[in-house]
Design a protein around this motif. Structure first.
Motif, PDB file in Angstrom:
ATOM      1  N   VAL A  90       0.843  -1.197   0.000  1.00  0.00           N
ATOM      2  CA  VAL A  90       0.000   0.000   0.000  1.00  0.00           C
ATOM      3  C   VAL A  90       0.877   1.244   0.000  1.00  0.00           C
ATOM      4  O   VAL A  90       1.648   1.462   0.942  1.00  0.00           O
ATOM      5  N   ILE A 109      -2.676   5.990   4.095  1.00  0.00           N
ATOM      6  CA  ILE A 109      -3.611   5.281   4.962  1.00  0.00           C
ATOM      7  C   ILE A 109      -2.887   4.129   5.663  1.00  0.00           C
ATOM      8  O   ILE A 109      -3.196   3.795   6.815  1.00  0.00           O
ATOM      9  N   GLU A 132      -2.475   3.492   9.544  1.00  0.00           N
ATOM     10  CA  GLU A 132      -2.957   2.275  10.198  1.00  0.00           C
ATOM     11  C   GLU A 132      -1.901   1.634  11.086  1.00  0.00           C
ATOM     12  O   GLU A 132      -2.216   1.139  12.174  1.00  0.00           O
ATOM     13  N   TYR A 163      -5.947  11.031   8.094  1.00  0.00           N
ATOM     14  CA  TYR A 163      -6.398   9.704   8.513  1.00  0.00           C
ATOM     15  C   TYR A 163      -6.371   9.535  10.033  1.00  0.00           C
ATOM     16  O   TYR A 163      -7.128   8.759  10.589  1.00  0.00           O
ATOM     17  N   PHE A 199      -8.909   7.291  12.231  1.00  0.00           N
ATOM     18  CA  PHE A 199      -8.458   6.144  13.036  1.00  0.00           C
ATOM     19  C   PHE A 199      -8.529   6.450  14.536  1.00  0.00           C
ATOM     20  O   PHE A 199      -8.532   5.537  15.353  1.00  0.00           O
ATOM     21  N   ASP A 211     -14.513   7.141   4.951  1.00  0.00           N
ATOM     22  CA  ASP A 211     -14.213   7.594   6.318  1.00  0.00           C
ATOM     23  C   ASP A 211     -15.074   6.847   7.330  1.00  0.00           C
ATOM     24  O   ASP A 211     -14.603   6.432   8.390  1.00  0.00           O
ATOM     25  N   ILE A 247     -13.766   3.337   7.924  1.00  0.00           N
ATOM     26  CA  ILE A 247     -12.642   3.286   8.872  1.00  0.00           C
ATOM     27  C   ILE A 247     -13.176   3.340  10.296  1.00  0.00           C
ATOM     28  O   ILE A 247     -12.784   2.542  11.152  1.00  0.00           O
ATOM     29  N   GLU A 248     -14.108   4.273  10.544  1.00  0.00           N
ATOM     30  CA  GLU A 248     -14.656   4.400  11.904  1.00  0.00           C
ATOM     31  C   GLU A 248     -15.305   3.098  12.375  1.00  0.00           C
ATOM     32  O   GLU A 248     -15.133   2.677  13.518  1.00  0.00           O
ATOM     33  N   GLN A 308     -12.674   0.510  13.136  1.00  0.00           N
ATOM     34  CA  GLN A 308     -12.006   0.809  14.411  1.00  0.00           C
ATOM     35  C   GLN A 308     -12.871   0.402  15.605  1.00  0.00           C
ATOM     36  O   GLN A 308     -12.346  -0.096  16.604  1.00  0.00           O
ATOM     37  N   ARG A 366     -12.555  -3.393  15.904  1.00  0.00           N
ATOM     38  CA  ARG A 366     -11.236  -3.772  16.406  1.00  0.00           C
ATOM     39  C   ARG A 366     -11.122  -3.516  17.902  1.00  0.00           C
ATOM     40  O   ARG A 366     -10.597  -4.345  18.642  1.00  0.00           O
ATOM     41  N   ARG A 367     -11.601  -2.356  18.328  1.00  0.00           N
ATOM     42  CA  ARG A 367     -11.471  -2.028  19.752  1.00  0.00           C
ATOM     43  C   ARG A 367     -12.351  -2.916  20.616  1.00  0.00           C
ATOM     44  O   ARG A 367     -12.116  -3.053  21.817  1.00  0.00           O
ATOM     45  N   LEU A 421      -7.640  -0.914   1.951  1.00  0.00           N
ATOM     46  CA  LEU A 421      -6.596   0.112   2.029  1.00  0.00           C
ATOM     47  C   LEU A 421      -6.175   0.565   0.633  1.00  0.00           C
ATOM     48  O   LEU A 421      -5.280   1.391   0.484  1.00  0.00           O
ATOM     49  N   MET A 422      -6.806   0.007  -0.408  1.00  0.00           N
ATOM     50  CA  MET A 422      -6.335   0.203  -1.769  1.00  0.00           C
ATOM     51  C   MET A 422      -7.258   1.094  -2.591  1.00  0.00           C
ATOM     52  O   MET A 422      -6.998   1.302  -3.778  1.00  0.00           O
TER      53      MET A 422
END
Lengths: 429, 429
Positions: free
Chosen positions: A128, A132, A136, A252, A256, B351, B354-355, B358, B361-362, B371-372
Motif C-alpha cells: 500500500v 492510509i 494504520e 487519517y 483512526f 471515512d 474506517i470508523e 475501528q 477492532r477495539r 486500504l487500496m
C-alpha cells in the motif's frame, strides 16, 4: 555459578507472567487489526543480513559460521526477514499485513535500558503506497499501548523527503544526507550543541548549520505547523511529496482516532538508512527513549530481489514498554500466577485431592496441589507464601458431606462448597 | 533470491496461525497445571552448555564467539538453562514448576521431519523426589495432547535404574552403560539386528547380547508385567529402586487419569546421559518418532553448582505435533485468520468505513478494511479470496437508514444490521 551471558538476562516467573501479559495484549490488538503471523528463523544468511544495513548495524550483528562454514547472523530486527519472504513469495495476496513478536539480538554496549537480547513486536503493511497504511500502523501501535493502560504518549511524525528537501535547499552534498540524518537523529540525546558539533565535523559550514537547525526546529500540532512548512518547501518537489504524505497521515489520524497524540517534529530523522517516506516514533515522558518507532520503506523489497513494492511498518519495544508500565505501577494489580491450590487435610484424602485438582485443571482453572506430602498447616503456609488466590481444603469429614472447604486467601473467608458446584464456584466470572 | 538458511524454514500465515493455535493450547494446559513461565536467553555460555552434554550433542551445538571473544552457543534444549537458574536462585520456592516454550537449535542432518531450528514446549518440576512428580509431568503432556485433539497415543515408561541393574546382572562393565543405553535407544530405528551389531561393536559377547535383548523385551500393560520384572530384579538394590518408582508412576497414573495410555517398555533407554530414574516417551503411530519425551534428572542441578535437588520434566516437540495434527486433519477446520472485512460501497463512505472498522477492532473483533481504494466488486473478490468470514458493506443508502449490510461469506446470506447492534451481531458467541 553460571550466569546468563553479558547483555542478556533471565526473567523469573513474577516478571515473566507480566511480560507475557504485555506480549499477549499486543498480539491481541495486532490480530484485531487483521495482521497475520509470519514465522522466520532466528538466524539468516550473513549476505542477506548485511544487505540493507549500514556499517553501524553490521558491527552489531552476532555473526557466526555453521559447521559447513555457512556465514550466518542472528536477526537484529524483523524487517529484513519480512522483505526476504515477500520477495520470494510473490503469491502472497496484497496488501499483506503481517506481525512478528520475538527476540532480536544486537551486540551493543549493554546497560540497564539496553540489552543485547530484546523483544520487538512488529506490524507491517506491504503493498500500500497511500498514507492510509502509515496511519494504520501508527493506529495499531497506539491502540496496543492504550490496551496496556498507557496514556499521554506522543507520536512524533516527519517525512524523510522533507529532510532531503532541506539538504537540497541548503545546497549540501547529497552524499552527506544519511550522515546528516544520523546526526540530527541524536538531537534528543546530545542536544543542539552536540548536533552542531557533529554537523561541523561533517564539514557543514556554520551558516548552513544555523539554517538547518532552524529548519528542523518545527515542532507542534501538525495542522497548525504544516502551513509554514509548505511555505518553506514550496519550490521543492520532493519536499512537497513528503508534506503531502504527512497531510494524509494527519487526515487519517482523525478517522483512526489517534489525532490527539500526533506531534509534527521536523527534527525526527530515524537513523536507519532505508526509510523513504513518513517516519514516526512514539515516546512517553523521556523524549530520548522511544517505546515504538517505524516508517515507510518503499525500496527495500526490491533490494531483496522482489517486485517494487511499497511497505510501511512499526516496531514496539517490549522491554521498554514493560519497564514503563512497571514504573507507572500498571502491572502491580495484574492477576498473575496460579489461581487455586488443592490441599489435603490428611493422607487418606490425597487421592481424592488429585482427582479434584485434575477436574479443575481440565475445566481450565489454573490449579496446583501438594506434591510434597506436607502437613495441612505446611500446605496452607506454602499456599499463602506463593500467593494462590483460593485454597480448596479436602478433608474426610467434608467429603462425607459431599463437599470441600474453599478458603479465599484475600479475605480469609472459608466456605463449605458441594463438589457438584465447585467448578462454578471457582470459575473466573 | 535469498532463502532461509539450510535446516530452517519460514512459516507463512496459513501455517503460522495453526502453529500458534497449537502453542497456545499447550501453554493453556501448562498454566492450568500451575506451571510458571521462566525466560532465559537464546544463547548461553559455551562452558555451561557443554557441561551436561555428551559428545553427540556438543557436536550439534551452534557455537560462536561474540565480539569480545566470549564463547557462546545457541540453546539446544531447555533443561540446562533451567538448572542454571535453579542453581543460582536458591530463593525460588520449591516445588518450582516451570514451563518454557520456544525455539532450540541443533546442527543435525536436516530432513523433512528434522529441522535445525525447532520448538520445544517443556514442563518441569524441581524439588520433588516422589514419583508423583513424574506422573504429573506425564499427565500435563497427556492432557495437552488431548486438548489438541489427539487420541490413541501411548506413553512408554521405563526406569534408568532397571537398565543399570541389567548391566550389573550381566556383569557388563559399568563404563559401557551409557554406550549400551544409546545402542538400545535405537531399537525402533535400526531393529533388533541393528542393536545387536552395535552391542557387538562395544565388545558385548554373543551370549550376553542375547540375554540383554531378552531382558529388555518386556513390553505391555505395566500392572501385568511388573511382577515378572520384580522376579528378575529381586537381588538388585538399584533395580528394585527403579521398579518402586515405576510402581509409583503407575499408581498415580490412575489418579491423574492417564493409566489407559501407559505402556511398560524395558527397551526404552532415552539417549541423554543425565537421566537417573523414570524415563518416558509419548508416541502416536510410528513408534520411532516420539512427540514428547522426558525423565528424571536428580543429579543435574548439583552439577550446575546448586544444592542437590531432585527434578523431572517432559518436553513436547511442537513441529512433530503440528505435523501429526495436520496428517490427521485435526487442524483443517480451525477457525483461523481475520474474521471481518469492512468494504466501502463508494468513496464517500470510506471515512465511515474506517470508523466502523475501528469500533470492531477495539471490541476485540479481528477486522480488516480496504486500504487500496478498490471498487466494491474488487473488494468483495479480495474478501472472498482471503477467506474473511463476514463482510460489512458500508453504503450511503444503508447509512441513511442507520445501518450496514453484513454478508455471511459461508452462506452468502446478506442482512441489514443497525449500527447499534453491529457489535453484538459480529461478536463470536
Amino acid at each position: 555459578m553460571f550466569r546468563p551471558p553479558r547483555g542478556t538476562r533471565d526473567y523469573l516467573p513474577w516478571e515473566m507472567w507480566r511480560r507475557n501479559w504485555v506480549i499477549d495484549r499486543i498480539r491481541e490488538v495486532f490480530e484485531a487489526y487483521g495482521y497475520e503471523p509470519l514465522g522466520t528463523p532466528a538466524f539468516e544468511s550473513w549476505e542477506m543480513l548485511k544487505l540493507k544495513s549500514g556499517e553501524d548495524i553490521i558491527r552489531e550483528i552476532y555473526y557466526f559460521k555453521d559447521k559447513s562454514n555457512r556465514e550466518l547472523g542472528l536477526r537484529f530486527e524483523w524487517t529484513a526477514s519480512l522483505c526476504r519472504v515477500v520477495a520470494s513469495h510473490r503469491e502472497l495476496p496484497k496488501p499483506f499485513k503481517r506481525y512478528a513478536i520475538g527476540p532480536v539480538w544486537r551486540y551493543e554496549r549493554p546497560s540497564e535500558k539496553r540489552l543485547r537480547e530484546f523483544w520487538q513486536a512488529d506490524a507491517d503493511i506491504v503493498g500500500v503506497a497511500d498514507p492510509i497504511a502509515d496511519a494504520e500502523v501508527i493506529s495499531v501501535a497506539v491502540d496496543a499501548l492504550k490496551r496496556l493502560g498507557l496514556e499521554g504518549f506522543k507520536v512524533r511524525i516527519n517525512d524523510r523527503r522533507i529532510l532531503e528537501a532541506f539538504i537540497e535547499l541548503l545546497e549540501l552534498p547529497r552524499s552527506l544526507s544519511l550522515d546528516i540524518f544520523r546526526a540530527i537523529d541524536k538531537l534528543n540525546k546530545i542536544g543542539v550543541d552536540g548536533v552542531d558539533r557533529e554537523l561541523s565535523k561533517l564539514g557543514v559550514s556554520e551558516e548552513k548549520r544555523g539554517k538547518l537547525m532552524k529548519l528542523i526546529d518545527v515542532k507542534g500540532e501538525p495542522e497548525e505547523r504544516l502551513g509554514e512548512v509548505e511555505e518553506i518547501l514550496k519550490h521543492s518537489e520532493v519536499g512537497l511529496q513528503g508534506l503531502e504524505a504527512l497531510r494524509g497521515v494527519v487526515e487519517y489520524s482523525g478517522r483512526f482516532g489517534f489525532k490527539p497524540h500526533l506531534l509534527l517534529d521536523l527534527s525526527l530523522a530515524r537513523g536507519l538508512d532505508y526509510y523513504t517516506g513518513p517516519v514516526f516514533e512514539i515516546y512517553l515522558g523521556d523524549v530520548s527513549i522511544s517505546i515504538a518507532a517505524g516508517g515507510r520503506y518503499d525500496e527495500l523489497i526490491q533490494l531483496y530481489g522482489g517486485d517494487p513494492t511499497p511497505a510501511t511498518g512499526i516496531s514496539l519495544g517490549v522491554e521498554r514498554i514493560v519497564a514503563t508500565l512497571q514504573e507507572l505501577g500498571v502491572l502491580d494489580d495484574l492477576r498473575i500466577g496460579t489461581e487455586v491450590f488443592v490441599a489435603s487435610a490428611s493422607d487418606s484424602v490425597r487421592d481424592k485431592a488429585i482427582e479434584i485438582a485434575q477436574r479443575l485443571r481440565r475445566a481450565g482453572i489454573s490449579t496446583d496441589l501438594d506434591l510434597m506430602g506436607r502437613s495441612l498447616s505446611k500446605q496452607l503456609e506454602y499456599a499463602n507464601r506463593r500467593g494462590f488466590r483460593k485454597v480448596v481444603i479436602v478433608g474426610s469429614r467434608e467429603l462425607e458431606r459431599g463437599g470441600v472447604t474453599v478458603r479465599d486467601m484475600e479475605t480469609g473467608e472459608q466456605r463449605f462448597i458441594p463438589l457438584e458446584s465447585l467448578l462454578d464456584h471457582l470459575s473466573p466470572h
